[in-house]
Design a protein around this motif. Structure first.
Motif, PDB file in Angstrom:
ATOM      1  N   THR A  11      21.111 -39.369 -60.457  1.00 41.38           N
ATOM      2  CA  THR A  11      20.021 -38.529 -59.955  1.00 41.38           C
ATOM      3  C   THR A  11      19.787 -38.787 -58.472  1.00 41.38           C
ATOM      4  O   THR A  11      19.580 -37.860 -57.690  1.00 41.38           O
ATOM      5  CB  THR A  11      18.731 -38.783 -60.771  1.00 41.38           C
ATOM      6  OG1 THR A  11      18.980 -38.398 -62.128  1.00 41.38           O
ATOM      7  CG2 THR A  11      17.559 -37.983 -60.226  1.00 41.38           C
ATOM      8  N   ASP A 292      20.949 -31.560 -63.396  1.00 42.91           N
ATOM      9  CA  ASP A 292      20.730 -32.977 -63.675  1.00 42.91           C
ATOM     10  C   ASP A 292      20.239 -33.148 -65.108  1.00 42.91           C
ATOM     11  O   ASP A 292      19.159 -32.658 -65.458  1.00 42.91           O
ATOM     12  CB  ASP A 292      19.699 -33.541 -62.677  1.00 42.91           C
ATOM     13  CG  ASP A 292      19.606 -35.060 -62.738  1.00 42.91           C
ATOM     14  OD1 ASP A 292      20.520 -35.691 -63.315  1.00 42.91           O
ATOM     15  OD2 ASP A 292      18.632 -35.607 -62.203  1.00 42.91           O
ATOM     16  N   ASP A 293      21.023 -33.838 -65.923  1.00 43.22           N
ATOM     17  CA  ASP A 293      20.611 -34.131 -67.309  1.00 43.22           C
ATOM     18  C   ASP A 293      20.246 -32.888 -68.105  1.00 43.22           C
ATOM     19  O   ASP A 293      19.221 -32.876 -68.793  1.00 43.22           O
ATOM     20  CB  ASP A 293      19.387 -35.059 -67.308  1.00 43.22           C
ATOM     21  CG  ASP A 293      19.738 -36.465 -66.892  1.00 43.22           C
ATOM     22  OD1 ASP A 293      20.886 -36.864 -67.112  1.00 43.22           O
ATOM     23  OD2 ASP A 293      18.854 -37.142 -66.336  1.00 43.22           O
TER      24      ASP A 293
HETATM   25 MG    MG Z   1      19.056 -39.286 -63.808  1.00 43.29          MG
END
Ligand code: MG
Ligand code: ATP
Length: 344
Positions: A11, A292-293
């Motif tokens: 991240t 992200d994710d």
């Molecule tokens: Mg992350």
């Protein structure tokens, strides 16, 4: 794909790319959390290739004092960097656009507005300045006779000048964005659900505002109607800083009604709609799409559909703690991240 177990720095890396295009983080307000604990500054340095040209973009984020930036080793205002890098980032925090407070939806729209027309940065800045001064005046004279009407009129004028332009730009944005988001929702969710979006504004007739006139006239009239209440409460109650964006799925407000999966798909559709809107309109080329994710939250069918959808984009950065969550076609370039470094 950026792969690595939890807490390794995935991240952190995509946030840095996002920062170059917005000068802000998607996770936190303010820059303090972006600087390594115990350090005074952080540096983001990136080679950017757009339209066949390569440039070196650098931003120094400082704990004390303003940030600094360089483009090809020449000092520039940090804003300049955002013109060379564009990105659209989707992260778990985006669920707040659907489920959170109106401010999250305003922020989503306004970031996109500025990405689409950087010129509006100045308009938003002018509005904020006028709003702060006007609120200061209202607050200072609260509980007494109220502020001097002439000074308040003067601030109204400045608020309306910037505010009307902002409101019109937001309306135009929502009109352009709505069909794109509806389409992206259908593509990702694979469901035949109708997604709708429209602004809810204090200057609209259904909110008690006047029925006709230009945006500026209606904004001014709404301020006059609200003036007594504003004087009592010591704060500006109508304007783009108070508006909301109503998101619906099959006619029901998403906030409150949509399931977790639906909310997630809608948040994703908002970001993908933003990508579609920005594609082909930016001097810096297609935005870098950052997920992200995302995949871990989606079922198998949605994963496959999302993979097909983002496979069309020029550059996509995807993070994953579990590589198996990412559909095969997206495994072309895998970069492993461990303890804050990219493994060779
Ligand atoms: Mg992350
Ligand atoms: N300002 C800071 N100073 C020092 N360390 C920090 C700072 N901010 C975050 N960290 C740490 O950096 C590490 C990497 O965080 P990051 O969010 O990038 O992980 P990640 O790879 O995305 O993990 P996950 O898969 O859990 O999302 C974490 O251990 C986090 O606690």
């Amino acid at each position: 794909m950026l792969a690595g177990t939890n807490g390794q720095g995935k991240t952190n890396l995509v946030e840095a790319v996002g920062y170059l295009s917005t000068l802000g983080s998607h996770r936190v307000t303010g820059d303090a959390a972006l600087i390594r604990a115990g350090e005074e500054s952080a540096i983001i340095r990136a080679t950017v290739v757009a339209g066949g040209r390569e440039s070196l973009a650098e931003v120094q984020v400082n704990r004390a004092g303003p940030n600094r930036a360089q483009l090809n080793r020449k000092p520039v205002r940090p804003r300049e960097i955002t013109r060379t890098v564009s990105s659209v980032l989707f992260a778990p925090e985006d669920l707040a656009i659907v489920r959170g407070e109106p401010s999250a939806r305003r922020r989503f729209l306004d970031e996109l507005l500025v990405a689409r027309s950087p010129r509006l940065t100045g308009v938003l800045g002018d509005y904020d300045k006028a709003l702060r001064q006007r609120n200061g005046l209202l607050k200072a004279s609260r509980g007494r006779f109220g502020p001097d009407p002439a000074s308040l009129d003067a601030w109204d004028e400045r608020l309306v000048a910037a505010g009307a332009e902002w409101l019109d730009a937001r309306d135009a944005l929502v009109a352009d964005l709505a069909p794109l988001v509806a389409e992206q929702y259908r593509l990702v969710a694979g469901a035949d659900q109708q997604v709708g979006m429209h602004t809810v504004r204090g200057i609209d007739p259904e909110e008690g505002g006047p029925a006709d006139g230009t945006t500026a006239e209606r904004f001014l009239a709404a301020l006059q109607t609200a003036r007594q209440r504003e004087v009592e409460r010591g704060v500006t109650l109508v304007g783009p800083h108070r508006d909301d964006l109503l998101l619906t799925v099959n006619g029901l407000p998403a906030r409150g009604y949509a399931s977790h999966g639906e909310s997630w798909s809608l948040a994703l559709a908002l970001r993908l709609g933003a990508v579609e809107l920005l594609r082909g309109t930016l001097p810096s080329g297609d935005p870098i799409v950052i997920l992200d994710d995302v995949f871990a939250e989606l079922d198998e069918a949605r994963r496959t559909r999302l993979a097909t959808q983002v496979g069309r984009y020029e550059q996509v950065l995807i993070t994953a703690a579990v590589e198996g969550d990412i559909p095969g076609p997206l495994h072309r370039h895998v970069t492993r991240i461990q303890a804050g470094t990219v493994l060779p």
